[in-house]
Design an enzyme around this catalytic site. Structure first.
Site, short mmCIF file in Angstrom:
data_model
loop_
_atom_site.label_atom_id
_atom_site.label_comp_id
_atom_site.label_asym_id
_atom_site.label_seq_id
_atom_site.Cartn_x
_atom_site.Cartn_y
_atom_site.Cartn_z
CD GLU A 1 -2.24 1.50 -0.14
OE1 GLU A 1 -3.65 0.62 -0.56
OE2 GLU A 1 -2.67 2.44 0.15
CG ASP B 1 -1.27 0.65 -4.06
OD1 ASP B 1 -0.74 1.21 -3.43
OD2 ASP B 1 -2.28 0.86 -3.38
CG HIS B 2 -1.98 4.62 -4.93
ND1 HIS B 2 -1.84 4.97 -3.79
CD2 HIS B 2 -2.89 3.46 -4.87
CE1 HIS B 2 -3.07 4.35 -2.81
NE2 HIS B 2 -3.52 3.34 -3.55
CG HIS C 1 -4.06 4.19 3.27
ND1 HIS C 1 -5.07 5.27 2.93
CD2 HIS C 1 -4.84 3.36 2.00
CE1 HIS C 1 -6.36 5.45 2.21
NE2 HIS C 1 -5.75 4.47 1.24
CB THR D 1 -5.60 -0.25 -3.81
OG1 THR D 1 -5.70 0.80 -2.86
CG2 THR D 1 -6.17 -1.45 -3.29
C1 GP9 Z 1 -8.99 -0.72 0.50
C2 GP9 Z 1 -7.72 -0.40 0.54
C3 GP9 Z 1 -8.01 1.17 0.15
O1 GP9 Z 1 -9.56 -1.87 1.17
O2 GP9 Z 1 -7.22 -0.96 -0.79
O3 GP9 Z 1 -7.43 1.59 -0.74
P1 GP9 Z 1 -7.53 2.25 -1.30
O4 GP9 Z 1 -8.00 4.18 -0.70
O5 GP9 Z 1 -5.15 2.98 -1.06
O6 GP9 Z 1 -7.40 2.60 -2.51
MN MN Z 2 -3.95 1.72 -2.58
#
Ligand code: GP9
Ligand code: MN
Length: 725
Positions: free
Chosen positions: A260, A485-486, A427, A309
Site C-alpha cells: 500500500e 500500488d500508487h 495508507h 488500489t
Molecule cells: C481499502 C484499501 C485502500 O480496502 O485497499 O484503498 P485505496 O484508498 O488505497 O484505494
Molecule cells: Mn492503495
C-alpha cells in the site's frame, strides 16, 4: 445611502445578486487557494475570474422561479449551501487526489464515497472554515436585514427567465473566450483541470455527468465486431517471452504482496530519525531488492487513476487499465467478463486462488469483483479476521497482525496457490500509532513523517511474514511478487519531501512529480540466483505477462495489454492514466517534453517532434484499446481456445474459511495443502511477530509489568533496535 442599500438588499433580486457576488468571489478565492489550475497569462486569468458567474446565476437563479417570497429566499439559501458543498467537497478531494470530483465518484458507489469520506477529517484544515464564512454571512444578512422586511411581491417569471437567459449568454461568451485560448476544449477533453480553469467547477460536474451517461450507452452498443480492432492491436503489440527464463517458476506457489502506497524513492533510502539514529526506512524490502534471487525494477511506474488500489489490482490481475474516471472495479467489475490471472492459472495448472485483506470485503466492491476474476477464496475482515479498535487502522487489520492471522488460512490452501495479500498500514493519513512508532521523524509535515513511520512498520511486517514462509517451509517453493500500488505522498507535498530524498525543492517541477510515480516492483524467486536490477521502463500493466511467462504460461491468446518486461520486444512506453507518458528517452507531460534521463526540456527538433508523436500515438492507442474493452465489455465476445469463461455463480465469499474447510474435506487424500502434507501439524505457532497487540506479546508484557520491570515497552523496543542498526 445605507438605507437605500438595505432596501435594495431586501428585494428578491437584490438579495439574489448579493448571493451571486458572494459565491462568485468565494469560488475565485478557492481557485487560487485550493487548486493548481496552471493559469497562464492575463487572458486565462480573465477567463478564470469570470467563469463562476454564469453557473452561479443559473443555479441560484432557480430560486427566482419560486413564487412564495418566503420560500424563494429560503430556496436561494439552500441552493447556495448545496453549491458550496460541491465546491468544498472538490477542495478536500483535490487536496489528496489532485483531481476533481466526478459524478461516478459522488454517486457511483458507496465504496468510493466511503473511500473519499474516510480521509476527509484528516485532510481538513482549520483554514477551511474560510470557505464557509460567506454562507454564514449570507444567512446572517438574511436574518438581520431581510427576513423581517422581506420583499413580499411575487417575483415576475419573465425576470426569472431573463436571468436564465443572461446566464446562458454569459456562458456562451465564456465558452467563446475559452475556445480562443484552447480550441476544441469540450470535444477533446484534454484534462479536467482545463475544464475547471476555463469553465468552472459546476460546468465540469455537469459535463462529467453527460459523459457518464454517454458511457452507459457505449456498453449497450458494443458488439463482437469491436473485438477485431483489439485483436489487431494485440497482434502487433504482443511481446514474446524471454526463453532464458520462461517457465523458471513453473509449478511454484505465487504470493503477491500489494504494498500500500509504497513509492520507489523509499528503496535504499536512509534517514536520520528523531533520536539521531540513521537507518534505512525499508531495510527488508531493500534486501529483497538487492537479492540475487530477485528480478528487481527501478523504473516501474504506477498507472492508477481515481480507482487507486482497485486500479492497481485490475492491472495486476488482468493487464487492463482502470478507467479515466472513477474506479473500474466499482463501475463494471462485477458485471464484465475477464480473463484474469486466477482463472488462467486455475485452468492451466490447477492453482487455488485467494485474496487476503484485513478490511471489509465490500470496499471497492471486491466481494463482487473477485467473482468475475475467478478467485476461489477471499479472506476479508468480515469472515476471517477479528478487528478491534486496538488491532486495526482505518482500512483494516494492522499489517503485522494481518500477516500473522493469515497464516492459518494460507497453510490450508491446496498447492499450488495464487495468493494476494493487500496491506493497509501504510495508507494515508499514515496515522501515528503509539504502539508501533518505529521510525519517528519531525519534518514539520505530519503526513510525511507518518509515511516513513508506517512504511517502516509495513517493512517490518513483511520481514516477519517472509521469516514465517521460511520457517513453515513454503518459501523455497513460492514465487513472490511485490509491488507498490500508487503514490502515498501526493504531488502537493513533494516539495516538502524533496530535501529528504536529496532533491532541491526550488528546482522541483512537473517532471519531478512524474518521476515520483515510480513504485517498487520485485519478483523474488528463491533459489533462482538469476536476479538482477533492471532499469527497463515499464508500468503495472506489464506485470501480468511478465509473471505469467516466468510461470510458464503462454499468454499469446489472452487479451493482456502489457508487455513482458523481460522480453526483447518490450517497447518501454509507459502511459499514465492521465495521459502523461514516460520512456527511457522522453517524458511527455501535455505539450512539454523532457529528456527522461536529465529532466531537461527537449529541444523540439523535427526529429524529436516526430518521435514524440509516434510515442504518443502508441500510448494513446494502448489506453483507448483498454477503455474500449472495459467500457464495451468486449471480452464477453472473445474466448481464447481452451479457456473456459469464468462462472461467477460458483463463488461466494461470505464465509471463505468454512468454504475452504468444506472444499478440502472433499479433496480427501488429494489435498496438497501445507497443513495436510505436514500431517495435520499447524505451522501457525512458528509465526514470530513483535506486534505489541499480538496476544502472546501482550501476555509477556503484562507478566513483565507484574514483575515491576519497566519492560512493557521493551517488547516493541527490541524490534526497533534490531531494525534500526
Ligand atoms: C481499502 C484499501 C485502500 O480496502 O485497499 O484503498 P485505496 O484508498 O488505497 O484505494
Ligand atoms: Mn492503495
Amino acid at each position: 445611502m445605507k438605507q437605500k442599500l438595505t432596501e435594495q438588499l431586501q428585494t428578491r433580486f437584490g438579495f439574489f445578486l448579493f448571493a451571486v457576488v458572494l459565491f462568485w468571489l468565494k469560488t475565485y478565492f478557492a481557485y487560487h487557494t485550493a487548486f493548481s489550475l496552471g493559469v497562464d497569462g492575463w487572458f486565462q486569468q480573465l477567463i478564470l475570474f469570470i467563469n463562476p458567474i454564469a453557473t452561479t446565476l443559473l443555479i441560484l437563479g432557480i430560486s427566482l422561479f419560486v413564487k412564495s417570497p418566503k420560500k424563494g429566499y429560503r430556496s436561494l439559501i439552500a441552493l447556495y449551501v448545496l453549491n458550496s458543498i460541491l465546491l468544498f467537497a472538490n477542495i478536500i478531494y483535490y487536496r489528496e487526489f489532485t483531481d476533481f470530483l466526478t459524478i461516478k465518484t459522488i454517486f457511483g458507489s458507496a465504496n468510493a464515497t466511503k473511500n473519499l469520506g474516510s480521509g476527509v477529517i484528516a485532510m481538513m484544515q482549520p483554514l477551511d472554515l474560510f470557505y464557509w464564512i460567506d454562507a454564514f454571512v449570507l444567512i446572517y444578512v438574511y436574518k438581520k436585514f431581510v427576513s423581517k422586511n422581506r420583499d413580499e411581491r411575487i417575483f415576475k417569471k419573465r425576470w426569472a427567465f431573463a436571468t436564465v437567459a443572461a446566464s446562458i449568454a454569459l456562458f456562451a461568451a465564456n465558452l467563446g473566450l475559452a475556445e480562443i485560448s484552447r480550441p476544441q476544449l469540450l470535444t477533446r477533453t484534454f484534462d479536467r483541470n482545463y475544464i475547471v480553469k476555463y469553465l468552472g467547477i459546476n460546468v465540469f460536474t455537469l459535463y462529467d455527468g453527460i459523459k457518464t451517461a454517454q458511457a452507459n450507452q457505449v456498453r449497450a452498443s458494443a458488439d463482437s465486431s469491436d473485438m477485431a480492432a483489439v485483436l489487431d492491436y494485440l497482434g502487433t503489440h504482443y511481446a514474446e517471452p524471454n526463453e532464458a527464463n520462461f517457465g523458471q517458476a513453473e509449478g511454484k506457489n505465487v504470493v503477491y504482496i500489494h504494498l500500500e502506497s509504497m513509492q520507489q524513492f523509499l528503496i535504499d533510502l536512509s534517514l536520520t530519525d528523531e533520536t539521531g539514529m540513521t537507518a534505512e526506512v525499508t531495510p527488508f524490502l531493500n534486501s529483497l531488492y538487492h537479492s540475487s534471487d530477485s528480478y528487481s525494477y527501478s523504473n516501474i511506474f504506477h498507472q492508477t487513476g481515481q480507482g487507486k488500489t482497485s486500479d492497481a489490482e485490475l492491472m495486476l490481475d488482468n493487464s487492463l487499465f482502470g478507467l479515466p474516471q472513477g474506479s473500474a472495479f466499482t463501475q463494471i467489475g462485477a458485471d464484465n467478463t475477464f480473463q484474469s490471472a486466477p482463472a488462467i492459472l486455475g485452468e492451466t495448472f490447477g492453482y487455488t486462488s485467494a485474496v487476503f485483506h484485513g478490511n471489509v470485503g465490500s470496499f471497492w466492491d471486491r466481494d463482487n469483483v473477485y467473482k468475475s476474476f475467478d478467485y476461489d477464496y477471499f479472506f476479508d475482515a468480515g469472515s476471517s479476521y477479528t478487528l478491534t479498535d486496538e488491532n486495526s487502522v482505518e482500512y483494516g487489520l494492522k499489517d503485522k497482525l494481518f500477516f500473522q492471522e493469515s497464516a492459518q488460512y494460507l497453510e490450508q490452501l491446496p498447492q499450488p496457490f495464487y495468493a494476494k495479500f493487500i496491506t493497509v498500514s501504510n495508507h494515508f493519513p499514515f496515522p501515528e500509532d503509539e504502539m508501533n512508532n518505529t521510525f519517528t521523524l519531525d519534518t514539520g509535515d505530519e503526513t510525511i513523517d507518518g509515511y516513513f513511520n508506517t512504511a517502516h512498520y509495513a517493512d517490518e511486517a513483511l520481514a516477519e511474514f517472509f521469516q514465517y514462509m521460511k520457517d513453515a517451509g513454503l518459501y523455497d517453493n513460492t514465487l513472490f511478487v511485490l509491488y507498490g500500488d500508487h503514490f502515498g505522498i501526493s504531488s502537493s507535498r513533494n516539495e516538502t519531501l524533496a530535501p529528504l530524498i536529496g532533491a532541491n525543492p526550488d528546482l522541483w517541477g512537473a517532471y519531478d512529480d512524474a518521476m515520483m510515480q515510480r513504485v517498487p516492483f520485485i519478483i523474488h524467486n528463491p533459489g533462482s540466483g538469476t536476479g538482477q536490477i533492471s532499469d527497463v521502463y515499464g508500468g503495472q500493466i506489464d506485470i501480468l505477462p511478465t509473471v505469467m511467462h516466468l510461470l510458464g504460461v503462454d499468454t499469446s491468446a489472452y487479451v493482456q495489454l502489457g508487455q513482458d518486461l523481460m522480453s526483447a520486444q518490450n517497447e518501454g512506453i509507459v502511459v499514465f492514466r492521465n495521459g502523461s507518458i514516460v520512456t527511457s528517452e522522453y517524458t511527455i507531460l501535455g505539450n512539454t517534453v523532457y529528456h527522461t534521463q536529465t529532466g531537461t526540456l527537449a529541444y523540439q527538433t523535427e526529429e524529436v517532434v516526430e518521435k514524440v508523436a509516434q510515442i504518443r500515438a502508441q500510448a494513446e492507442l494502448q489506453l483507448a484499446i483498454s477503455d474500449q474493452i472495459i467500457n464495451g465489455d468486449l471480452l464477453r465476445f472473445y474466448t481464447p481456445d481452451g479457456f473456459v469463461p469464468v462462472d461467477k455463480s460458483l463463488h461466494g465469499y461470505v464465509d471463505s474459511p468454512s468454504r475452504l474447510e468444506e472444499d478440502i474435506a472433499e479433496l480427501g487424500d488429494l489435498n496438497t495443502s501445507l497443513y495436510y502434507t505436514n500431517h495435520g501439524v499447524s505451522t501457525v505457532p512458528l509465526y514470530q511477530t513483535d506486534a505489541p497487540e499480538f496476544p502472546a506479546n501482550q501476555a509477556i508484557a503484562e507478566e513483565n509489568a507484574m514483575q515491576e520491570q519497566p519492560a512493557a515497552e521493551e517488547v516493541p523496543a527490541e524490534g526497533q533496535t534490531e531494525t534500526v542498526e
